[in-house]
Design a protein around this motif. Structure first.
Motif, PDB file in Angstrom:
ATOM      1  N   ALA A 118       4.019  -5.578 -10.141  1.00 23.09           N
ATOM      2  CA  ALA A 118       5.432  -5.676 -10.529  1.00 23.09           C
ATOM      3  C   ALA A 118       5.602  -6.123 -11.973  1.00 23.09           C
ATOM      4  O   ALA A 118       6.738  -6.262 -12.452  1.00 23.09           O
ATOM      5  CB  ALA A 118       6.147  -6.648  -9.598  1.00 23.09           C
ATOM      6  N   GLY A 119       4.493  -6.381 -12.668  1.00 26.11           N
ATOM      7  CA  GLY A 119       4.563  -6.807 -14.061  1.00 26.11           C
ATOM      8  C   GLY A 119       4.744  -8.306 -14.244  1.00 26.11           C
ATOM      9  O   GLY A 119       4.935  -8.781 -15.375  1.00 26.11           O
ATOM     10  N   ARG A 177       0.821  -1.207   0.000  1.00 27.28           N
ATOM     11  CA  ARG A 177       0.000   0.000   0.000  1.00 27.28           C
ATOM     12  C   ARG A 177       0.864   1.271   0.000  1.00 27.28           C
ATOM     13  O   ARG A 177       0.411   2.335  -0.398  1.00 27.28           O
ATOM     14  CB  ARG A 177      -0.938   0.004   1.206  1.00 27.28           C
ATOM     15  N   LEU A 178       2.088   1.128   0.452  1.00 25.07           N
ATOM     16  CA  LEU A 178       3.014   2.259   0.436  1.00 25.07           C
ATOM     17  C   LEU A 178       3.790   2.351  -0.876  1.00 25.07           C
ATOM     18  O   LEU A 178       4.649   3.224  -1.034  1.00 25.07           O
ATOM     19  CB  LEU A 178       3.999   2.155   1.603  1.00 25.07           C
ATOM     20  N   GLY A 179       3.523   1.448  -1.812  1.00 25.74           N
ATOM     21  CA  GLY A 179       4.202   1.463  -3.095  1.00 25.74           C
ATOM     22  C   GLY A 179       5.567   0.820  -3.087  1.00 25.74           C
ATOM     23  O   GLY A 179       6.300   0.888  -4.075  1.00 25.74           O
ATOM     24  N   ARG A 180       5.923   0.163  -2.023  1.00 22.50           N
ATOM     25  CA  ARG A 180       7.236  -0.501  -1.913  1.00 22.50           C
ATOM     26  C   ARG A 180       7.049  -1.968  -2.329  1.00 22.50           C
ATOM     27  O   ARG A 180       7.081  -2.884  -1.526  1.00 22.50           O
ATOM     28  CB  ARG A 180       7.762  -0.356  -0.496  1.00 22.50           C
ATOM     29  N   VAL A 181       6.862  -2.163  -3.633  1.00 27.41           N
ATOM     30  CA  VAL A 181       6.374  -3.436  -4.159  1.00 27.41           C
ATOM     31  C   VAL A 181       7.406  -4.546  -3.991  1.00 27.41           C
ATOM     32  O   VAL A 181       7.055  -5.687  -3.645  1.00 27.41           O
ATOM     33  CB  VAL A 181       5.958  -3.283  -5.638  1.00 27.41           C
ATOM     34  N   ASP A 182       8.682  -4.249  -4.247  1.00 24.89           N
ATOM     35  CA  ASP A 182       9.697  -5.294  -4.108  1.00 24.89           C
ATOM     36  C   ASP A 182       9.758  -5.813  -2.670  1.00 24.89           C
ATOM     37  O   ASP A 182       9.869  -7.028  -2.435  1.00 24.89           O
ATOM     38  CB  ASP A 182      11.066  -4.763  -4.536  1.00 24.89           C
ATOM     39  N   GLU A 183       9.699  -4.897  -1.703  1.00 24.27           N
ATOM     40  CA  GLU A 183       9.698  -5.317  -0.305  1.00 24.27           C
ATOM     41  C   GLU A 183       8.419  -6.084   0.027  1.00 24.27           C
ATOM     42  O   GLU A 183       8.441  -7.050   0.805  1.00 24.27           O
ATOM     43  CB  GLU A 183       9.816  -4.094   0.602  1.00 24.27           C
ATOM     44  N   GLU A 241       2.759 -15.091 -12.937  1.00 27.31           N
ATOM     45  CA  GLU A 241       2.863 -15.521 -11.542  1.00 27.31           C
ATOM     46  C   GLU A 241       1.675 -15.019 -10.721  1.00 27.31           C
ATOM     47  O   GLU A 241       1.205 -15.696  -9.801  1.00 27.31           O
ATOM     48  CB  GLU A 241       4.175 -15.009 -10.945  1.00 27.31           C
ATOM     49  N   ALA A 242       1.183 -13.821 -11.067  1.00 28.56           N
ATOM     50  CA  ALA A 242       0.009 -13.291 -10.371  1.00 28.56           C
ATOM     51  C   ALA A 242      -1.197 -14.192 -10.599  1.00 28.56           C
ATOM     52  O   ALA A 242      -1.931 -14.529  -9.650  1.00 28.56           O
ATOM     53  CB  ALA A 242      -0.289 -11.874 -10.860  1.00 28.56           C
ATOM     54  N   MET A 243      -1.413 -14.593 -11.859  1.00 24.62           N
ATOM     55  CA  MET A 243      -2.539 -15.476 -12.173  1.00 24.62           C
ATOM     56  C   MET A 243      -2.437 -16.787 -11.390  1.00 24.62           C
ATOM     57  O   MET A 243      -3.425 -17.316 -10.873  1.00 24.62           O
ATOM     58  CB  MET A 243      -2.578 -15.762 -13.676  1.00 24.62           C
ATOM     59  N   PRO A 287      -5.564 -18.387   1.679  1.00 23.24           N
ATOM     60  CA  PRO A 287      -6.041 -17.706   0.469  1.00 23.24           C
ATOM     61  C   PRO A 287      -5.754 -16.209   0.482  1.00 23.24           C
ATOM     62  O   PRO A 287      -5.478 -15.621  -0.573  1.00 23.24           O
ATOM     63  CB  PRO A 287      -7.547 -17.995   0.472  1.00 23.24           C
ATOM     64  N   GLU A 288      -5.822 -15.576   1.663  1.00 23.89           N
ATOM     65  CA  GLU A 288      -5.586 -14.134   1.751  1.00 23.89           C
ATOM     66  C   GLU A 288      -4.168 -13.794   1.332  1.00 23.89           C
ATOM     67  O   GLU A 288      -3.935 -12.848   0.564  1.00 23.89           O
ATOM     68  CB  GLU A 288      -5.850 -13.667   3.175  1.00 23.89           C
ATOM     69  N   ILE A 289      -3.198 -14.567   1.813  1.00 21.21           N
ATOM     70  CA  ILE A 289      -1.801 -14.283   1.494  1.00 21.21           C
ATOM     71  C   ILE A 289      -1.540 -14.536   0.013  1.00 21.21           C
ATOM     72  O   ILE A 289      -0.855 -13.751  -0.662  1.00 21.21           O
ATOM     73  CB  ILE A 289      -0.864 -15.129   2.371  1.00 21.21           C
ATOM     74  N   ASN A 290      -2.084 -15.630  -0.514  1.00 24.18           N
ATOM     75  CA  ASN A 290      -1.902 -15.905  -1.945  1.00 24.18           C
ATOM     76  C   ASN A 290      -2.501 -14.785  -2.797  1.00 24.18           C
ATOM     77  O   ASN A 290      -1.927 -14.379  -3.808  1.00 24.18           O
ATOM     78  CB  ASN A 290      -2.558 -17.244  -2.301  1.00 24.18           C
ATOM     79  N   ASP A 291      -3.672 -14.288  -2.404  1.00 23.99           N
ATOM     80  CA  ASP A 291      -4.307 -13.201  -3.152  1.00 23.99           C
ATOM     81  C   ASP A 291      -3.459 -11.938  -3.072  1.00 23.99           C
ATOM     82  O   ASP A 291      -3.262 -11.242  -4.088  1.00 23.99           O
ATOM     83  CB  ASP A 291      -5.702 -12.955  -2.595  1.00 23.99           C
ATOM     84  N   HIS A 292      -2.942 -11.625  -1.896  1.00 25.21           N
ATOM     85  CA  HIS A 292      -2.094 -10.437  -1.748  1.00 25.21           C
ATOM     86  C   HIS A 292      -0.838 -10.554  -2.613  1.00 25.21           C
ATOM     87  O   HIS A 292      -0.433  -9.584  -3.271  1.00 25.21           O
ATOM     88  CB  HIS A 292      -1.683 -10.265  -0.285  1.00 25.21           C
ATOM     89  N   LEU A 293      -0.221 -11.729  -2.596  1.00 31.37           N
ATOM     90  CA  LEU A 293       0.988 -11.908  -3.393  1.00 31.37           C
ATOM     91  C   LEU A 293       0.674 -11.787  -4.877  1.00 31.37           C
ATOM     92  O   LEU A 293       1.466 -11.219  -5.650  1.00 31.37           O
ATOM     93  CB  LEU A 293       1.632 -13.266  -3.084  1.00 31.37           C
ATOM     94  N   GLY A 294      -0.484 -12.307  -5.290  1.00 27.34           N
ATOM     95  CA  GLY A 294      -0.886 -12.156  -6.690  1.00 27.34           C
ATOM     96  C   GLY A 294      -0.995 -10.690  -7.078  1.00 27.34           C
ATOM     97  O   GLY A 294      -0.526 -10.274  -8.158  1.00 27.34           O
TER      98      GLY A 294
END
Length: 567
Positions: A526-527, A491-497, A531-533, A513-520
């Motif tokens: 990150a483009g 949410r802070l835009g620090r996507v790599d972290e 992997e998101a799918m 499921p929540e963690i998998n959805d967040h990681l997706g």
């Protein structure tokens, strides 16, 4: 009794069992042996499974079936003996113990059981002789030594009993032994020594319930009511509440002597088994812990505190019928009777009768409107049932019974805050979470919940990040808290972290499921769309409630369209 059971001591008391012939065991498991009549090995394996589930009665039947075929097999006999103890059938275990000692003369638990039976029957000299044959250096040896001291006290020689306890001083259980010196001296009429030892035990561990209760009783019985009141006040100020301690308030305030903590040799030995049994179970030796608690109840069937502990152990193992039977024996005259009724209601909930549990708990709070434990149990069950408004009301009733907030009361505000938040009343939830942190600033659950809530609502992101980072420091292996940290970074835009933390969270909770959805979501930003799918598909596959699926499924066709606002 609070203590740490040393691994070395536990290792020293592990009951040795002979190996079962691998070929026989494999045949029994593969069904090669006769199905009409189970072989001794088959009965043994069935008994092992039953005993692992603390089903002592069934285990005893299986092991006795095996032993009846091979009466001189010490493995079958020892397992049957142990199963009888787990089931609380001490007389049957004692009968078998004689035969077991013929087969295994060094079996310490068998001698301890026979010594306990002799103590129960007031055959103190016999108990002392039997227990003296248990070698030192193990937990059973320590237990036998303390029990031998109680036998000496029963023979009218408390000084010899204290000397026996002194000889056990290097066992690593100094605080426990001091406590029992106090009880032995008290039962033996050595009031001055009892008071000195009780004070020493209290100074070592002032907020252990059994020690506090014993010290208050010894002080008040000596007419030192002001000192007894101070102990009661210090106990309450710590935020601890226990019916047995609370029951002393009225007599102490009125200047009445409340009576002995242990009123007999048998009840003193009961306390020994209770303390060690509780510590064993806490340290993972559940089976032996249950055995010690059953021996405690055998010595003193009226010991409600032992029954409560034993019932809770059975319930934790899913043995609800055994737990209910133990709770049901606690008389209405006991200070623990309401706690027993609460446990019976919670047992109903654990057995999928939630409405029955709620009905019972409502009856309890109607009869005991100032009972914090009952209101807390009702609030918890309503919260589990996602009846958020009702749960919040129950917690409010609980909080209203507390005159002054204490540090340990943080949980009440925390769970009410959860109920308010899930009911959509953030304006009520946020002050509760803040109050919980005022009472306990480093409580990781509260830090995480409030921090994550702020992050999810896109508010107070920097303070939220600091709170979650502190929670991770306190719980570095908690996947849920690490997920919160990753989501805060996102949410802070620090996507790599964010990706690094969310991947780490999945190492601890790979099927959340929540963690998998967040990681997706993080992968998508990150483009890393493929992997998101993949992560969203996993989230949908492992989502049993459907909440994550509802928001993840559209992403499989549209991608992350409704991007959360990133600062």
């Amino acid at each position: 009794m609070h203590m740490s059971i040393r691994k070395a001591v536990l290792a020293g008391v592990a009951i040795a069992f002979a190996a079962i012939v691998p070929v026989q065991a494999a045949q029994a498991q593969s069904g090669m042996l006769s199905l009409r009549k189970p072989s001794p090995v088959g009965s043994y394996l069935a008994g092992v499974a039953a005993l692992e589930n603390l089903d002592g009665n069934r285990a005893a039947r299986y092991f006795m079936d095996a032993a009846s075929e091979e009466w001189d097999n010490p493995v079958y006999v020892s397992r049957a003996f142990l199963s009888y103890l787990v089931a609380g059938k001490v007389s049957d275990a004692a009968t078998l113990a004689h035969h077991l000692l013929d087969l295994e003369p060094n079996d310490e638990l068998a001698r301890l059981t026979l010594g306990t039976v002799a103590l129960k029957q007031r055959r103190y000299s016999s108990a002392e002789q039997t227990l003296s044959r248990i070698s030192d250096g193990s937990l059973i040896g320590l237990t036998g030594g303390i029990l031998r001291a109680w036998a000496q006290a029963g023979n009218g020689n408390p000084s010899a009993a204290l000397a026996t306890l002194d000889a056990l001083g290097d066992s690593g259980f100094a605080d426990f032994l001091v406590f029992h010196r106090a009880l032995v001296a008290d039962v033996g009429g050595l009031r001055g020594q009892a008071l000195d030892y009780a004070r020493e035990a209290y100074e070592m561990d002032p907020f252990v319930t059994r020690i506090a209760e014993a010290y208050v009783r010894i002080l008040a019985n000596a007419g030192r009511f002001e000192e007894a009141q101070i102990v009661l006040d210090e106990y309450a100020a710590e935020g601890i509440a226990h019916p047995l301690v609370d029951s002393l308030r009225a007599p102490v305030a009125a200047g009445r002597r409340p009576g002995l903590f242990a009123n007999s040799v048998q009840s003193g030995a009961t306390e020994m088994f209770h303390g060690l049994g509780t510590a064993l179970a806490r340290d993972g030796s559940l089976e032996l812990g249950v055995v010690f608690l059953q021996l405690a109840l055998y010595l003193d069937p009226e010991a409600s505190v032992v029954a409560m502990t034993l019932g809770e152990l059975f319930a934790s193992a899913g043995r609800y019928s055994e737990a209910d039977a133990v709770y049901g024996k606690i008389p209405s005259s006991s200070p623990l009777s309401t706690s027993a009724l609460i446990r019976l209601a919670e047992s109903r909930d654990a057995q999928d009768d939630r409405e029955g549990a709620i009905s019972r708990l409502r009856n309890i709070v109607n009869s005991n409107p100032d009972n914090v434990e009952a209101w807390g149990a009702l609030g918890d069950v309503l919260r589990y049932d996602e009846r958020w408004e009702e749960a919040a009301d129950a917690y409010t009733q609980l909080i209203n019974t507390i005159e002054t907030d204490r540090p340990r009361d943080w949980r009440y505000y925390y769970v009410r805050g959860i109920a308010y938040e899930r009911a959509g009343h953030w304006e009520n939830a946020e002050p509760d979470f803040k109050r919980a942190l005022e009472l306990n600033p480093d409580q990781p659950q509260v830090l995480n919940y409030l921090g994550y809530s702020w992050v999810d609502m896109g508010m107070n992101l920097e303070p939220a990040l600091e709170m979650i980072e502190r929670a991770v420091e306190l719980r570095p292996r908690d996947g849920y808290i690490i997920d919160s940290l990753g989501w805060a970074f996102f949410r802070l835009g620090r996507v790599d972290e964010a990706i690094a933390e969310l991947e780490r969270a999945l190492q601890y909770l790979p099927n959340d499921p929540e963690i998998n959805d967040h990681l997706g979501d993080a992968y998508w930003v990150a483009g890393r769309h493929r992997e998101a799918m993949f992560q969203w598909r996993i989230a949908i596959a492992v989502d049993e409630r459907g909440e994550v699926t509802e928001r993840a499924r559209p992403k499989l066709t549209e991608g992350l369209v409704d991007m959360p606002e990133i600062q």
